[in-house]
Design an enzyme around this catalytic site. Structure first.
Site, PDB file in Angstrom:
ATOM      1  NE  ARG A  37      -4.228   2.053   2.350  1.00  0.00           N
ATOM      2  CZ  ARG A  37      -4.302   2.980   3.180  1.00  0.00           C
ATOM      3  NH1 ARG A  37      -3.276   3.066   4.241  1.00  0.00           N
ATOM      4  NH2 ARG A  37      -5.229   3.898   2.961  1.00  0.00           N
ATOM      5  CB  ILE A  63      -5.599   5.910  -0.745  1.00  0.00           C
ATOM      6  CG1 ILE A  63      -5.776   4.326  -0.845  1.00  0.00           C
ATOM      7  CG2 ILE A  63      -5.082   6.368   0.293  1.00  0.00           C
ATOM      8  CD1 ILE A  63      -3.970   3.824  -1.108  1.00  0.00           C
ATOM      9  CB  SER A  64     -10.969   3.840   0.671  1.00  0.00           C
ATOM     10  OG  SER A  64     -11.913   4.373  -0.142  1.00  0.00           O
ATOM     11  CD  GLN A  65     -11.504   3.480   7.395  1.00  0.00           C
ATOM     12  OE1 GLN A  65     -12.176   4.334   8.037  1.00  0.00           O
ATOM     13  NE2 GLN A  65     -11.138   2.393   8.210  1.00  0.00           N
ATOM     14  N   PRO A  66      -8.027   0.846   4.622  1.00  0.00           N
ATOM     15  CG  PRO A  66      -5.742   0.000   5.139  1.00  0.00           C
ATOM     16  CD  PRO A  66      -6.753   1.224   5.211  1.00  0.00           C
TER      17      PRO A  66
END
EC number: 2.1.1.77
Length: 213
Positions: A37, A63-66
């Protein structure tokens, strides 16, 4: 573009955290463990890349949280060689997760800056999307339809009719619905005219904008 043993250790910790938060799909967790990431982020965020947080990636996008990436991916129930349409390529991290799940990924990005960056990055990381395009996500990719599943990675006020039309019978559409806060919504296409709807609580996304290119 270094990927070290330390990075791998941090990914393992992240996958364990996501499992504790309720992610049960082992293929999704394996993708989280595998994908670097930190390489999808500006280098200034590298030390924070494996925290369960969203980060800016330019062009007013994130970028979205995992956890969100894993949750949406789990809802899709991707099988090997499924045709998956992704609306909002962004950094390419979600694209990479879908690729590692065995999907044939078709992805649309409306921000030209991000489209160019991600189109250059993914091949360097061995991520081979079937089709990346610069365009309006509301319209989908009718020339490549139908799709086994569709994932929308931005908040939408409505479910675009074009996306519903491009979903196979039996297919799954995962979309965050709402203006300021979004409810994660799953549509399952039962036949040509009927869809089954499920809701999975609130998330927060950048908005899905229409006709901005």
């Amino acid at each position: 573009m270094k990927d070290t043993a330390k990075h791998q250790g941090l990914r393992n910790q992240l996958a364990e955290l996501l499992a504790q938060k309720g992610i049960t799909d082992q293929n999704v967790l394996a993708a989280i463990r595998k994908i670097p990431r930190h390489l999808f982020l500006n280098s200034s965020f590298e030390d924070y890349a494996y925290q369960d947080k969203a980060f800016p990636i330019g062009a007013g996008q994130t970028i979205s949280q995992p956890y969100t990436v894993a949750f949406q991916s789990q809802l899709l129930e991707v099988k090997k060689d499924h045709k998956v349409l992704e609306i909002g390529t962004g950094s390419g991290y979600q694209t990479a997760v879908l690729f590692h799940l065995g999907a044939k990924v078709y992805s649309v990005e409306r921000q030209n800056e991000l489209f160019k960056q991600t189109s250059a990055l993914l091949p360097k990381l061995g991520i081979r999307a079937k089709h990346l395009s610069f365009g309006d996500g509301y319209k989908g990719l009718p020339n490549h339809a139908p799709f086994d599943s569709i994932i929308v990675t931005a908040g939408a006020p409505i479910i675009p009719q074009a996306l519903m039309a491009q979903l196979k019978v039996g297919g799954r559409l995962v979309i965050p619905l709402g203006e300021t806060h979004q409810v994660m919504t799953l549509l399952v296409r039962k036949n040509e005219t009927q869809f089954e709807k499920h809701e999975f609580g609130e998330f927060r996304f950048v908005p899905l904008l229409e006709n901005k290119n």
